[in-house]
Design an enzyme around this catalytic site. Structure first.
Site, PDB file in Angstrom:
ATOM      1  N   LYS A  82      41.903  37.020  45.595  1.00  0.00           N
ATOM      2  CA  LYS A  82      41.700  37.059  44.153  1.00  0.00           C
ATOM      3  C   LYS A  82      43.021  37.392  43.464  1.00  0.00           C
ATOM      4  O   LYS A  82      43.820  38.185  43.978  1.00  0.00           O
ATOM      5  CB  LYS A  82      40.637  38.105  43.829  1.00  0.00           C
ATOM      6  CG  LYS A  82      40.154  38.144  42.395  1.00  0.00           C
ATOM      7  CD  LYS A  82      39.024  39.165  42.277  1.00  0.00           C
ATOM      8  CE  LYS A  82      38.470  39.249  40.864  1.00  0.00           C
ATOM      9  NZ  LYS A  82      37.314  40.190  40.785  1.00  0.00           N
ATOM     10  N   SER A 157      33.351  38.191  38.704  1.00  0.00           N
ATOM     11  CA  SER A 157      34.634  37.659  38.275  1.00  0.00           C
ATOM     12  C   SER A 157      35.426  37.008  39.409  1.00  0.00           C
ATOM     13  O   SER A 157      36.454  36.358  39.164  1.00  0.00           O
ATOM     14  CB  SER A 157      35.490  38.782  37.666  1.00  0.00           C
ATOM     15  OG  SER A 157      35.769  39.795  38.620  1.00  0.00           O
ATOM     16  N   SER A 181      31.210  41.789  41.024  1.00  0.00           N
ATOM     17  CA  SER A 181      32.110  40.634  41.013  1.00  0.00           C
ATOM     18  C   SER A 181      32.412  40.034  42.376  1.00  0.00           C
ATOM     19  O   SER A 181      32.993  38.953  42.443  1.00  0.00           O
ATOM     20  CB  SER A 181      33.421  41.001  40.319  1.00  0.00           C
ATOM     21  OG  SER A 181      33.208  41.197  38.946  1.00  0.00           O
TER      22      SER A 181
END
Length: 477
Positions: A82, A157, A181
């Site tokens: 990420k 996310s 997330s």
């Protein structure tokens, strides 16, 4: 092996073949980079791809393999990160214009551990800006697209991380989880995602959203792969007082024990209030599967759960605003509109509200810990009340009522960050459109092993890892 055959390997299978010199790290990494080249324009999972650096690392690891030397359990495994996780010398933007020129001088602890275990970092994945959102619609990179249906979202996310694993453009990925997330994107993409106990994995070198809620964990195709990844990441980190004084662990050691005798709890007062019928049906079938495997299903109750979303929000917004306060005042227009408004809202939450929220968190954690000591080994929830929705269309009709999916997405996932306890998501079914339904297992502190044990038992009956879009023979750009 062909590229398609290499893409179908699980992490555990690839690990064995590399150790046996039947597959080289370069062959495996080449297959994944080729897949990225073929499909990235359609699915938009990546913020950055490190093709040259990844091939260079894979060549070096292949030479080590030929000499009979292996760095660790991830030797040659292609992993994505990420884009809020620092890699030395490579840009970390957290998908925000605010950090467009951010080049870290050190690796995050989790990156250092991945590299020490032999992983090949192939790129950074798209995320919702600064991890504050549930759509992974990035103002810098656009919306990450769900490999099950590219017209639909990956939630957020860590949506790019989940999309990359489901699309076979990484064999595993790291995400972060402040309010779901890791688990939300894994749920809508048919994957396994673990949010570990707070303190289990170091957060040093990761751009925070809310310090006391954040966690970092793996997203994979299968339970065993996930346990292998967490085994590399977990353990006390010298110099990081936020990590628990616990050594690393082999989370796959007890993975095959089954669920006979395990007590799996449900909270009837919170289940299925605003869930799509397909989610209700899949989770109810999962409960019956656990019962048929020998688990006991126990109805439980925890008081004052209605305060949990308010407490989570107060803590998240105040801590996020604290981190972003200077930039919000000096370059507010560099933030996306949705994120800027939420961060600015934190300025209006009082200190007393924040303290009360933290006191509630401590109280709720003790209620759950008591439940685990006295009544159950795990608690079971859906991961989300719905399956993947079209990008940009965030309203649903559920039980005849129009619902906004963005606040609804937090229905079941905020228990883990609010209490600091571990939670595992895994697929438990498909809806009428063939989209994945996610199941969530919440465990006692530092009992990720029990989550994996139960997850593996269920996975032996139902799994999607051989049906993921990225590994189907007909999948193409």
């Amino acid at each position: 092996m062909t590229h398609q055959e290499l893409l179908r390997l699980s992490l555990a299978q690839a690990q064995v073949l590399i150790a046996g010199k039947e597959v080289t790290p370069l062959e495996l990494v080449d297959a994944y980079l080729s897949r990225i080249e073929e499909t990235e324009a359609k699915f938009r999972s990546f913020a950055e791809v490190y093709a040259d650096a990844a091939r260079s690392s894979a060549r070096a690891l292949t030479e080590m393999q030929a000499a009979g030397r292996f760095l660790g359990p991830l030797h040659g495994i292609p992993v994505s990160l990420k884009d809020n996780i620092n890699v030395k010398g490579l840009r970390t933007t957290a998908c925000s214009q605010v950090y467009r020129d951010n080049y870290p001088t050190e690796d995050a602890v989790v990156v250092r551990r991945l590299k020490a275990a032999g992983a090949v970092i192939i790129g950074k994945t798209v995320m919702h800006e600064f991890a504050q959102g549930a759509t992974t619609d990035s103002p810098m990179f656009g919306a990450a697209r769900n490999p099950w249906d590219p017209a639909r979202f990956c939630c957020g996310s860590s949506g790019g991380s989940a999309a990359s694993v489901a699309n076979a453009t990484s064999l595993a990925s790291l995400g972060t989880d402040t309010g779901g997330s890791i688990r939300l994107p894994s749920g809508v993409c048919g994957l396994v995602g673990m949010r570990p106990t707070i303190g289990r994995v170091s957060l040093n070198g990761i751009v925070p959203l809310a310090w006391s809620l954040d966690a970092c964990g793996p997203i994979t195709r299968s339970i065993r792969d996930n346990a292998l990844m967490l085994g590399v990441l977990a353990g006390e980190e010298p110099g990081d007082p936020s990590t628990a004084k616990r050594p690393g662990d082999d989370f796959s050691r007890t993975i095959d024990r089954g669920v006979k005798g395990l007590r799996i709890g449900i909270l009837p007062e919170v289940l299925f209030q605003k869930d799509q019928p397909a989610v209700v049906a899949a989770v109810q079938r999962a409960l019956e599967t656990f019962r048929s495997l020998g688990a006991e299903i126990v109805k439980c109750r925890v008081d004052r759960l209605e305060l949990m979303p308010k407490a989570w929000s107060a803590v998240c917004y105040v801590e996020a605003t604290s981190f972003h306060q200077k930039n919000l005042r000096t370059c507010p227009l560099d933030y996306g509109d949705d994120v800027r408004v939420l961060f600015q809202a934190g300025e209006f939450i009082s200190g007393t509200t924040y303290v009360h929220a933290q006191r509630y968190r401590r109280w709720l954690r003790e209620q759950f810990r008591t439940l685990f000591r006295e009544q159950v080994d795990l608690l079971l929830f859906p991961t989300l009340p719905f399956t993947a929705v079209p990008i940009g269309d965030y309203e649903l009709i559920i039980h005849g009522v129009k619902e906004n999916v963005l606040p609804l997405s937090g229905t079941y996932v905020c228990y883990a960050p609010t209490t600091g306890l571990p939670a595992l998501t895994l697929p438990c079914g498909l809806d009428e459109r063939g989209l994945p339904v996610g199941l969530q297992l919440l465990g006692d502190a530092f009992r990720e092993d029990v989550c994996y044990q139960a997850g593996a038992a269920f996975e032996s009956v139902f799994h999607l890892y051989d049906r993921l879009p990225g590994i189907q023979p007909e999948s193409c750009c």
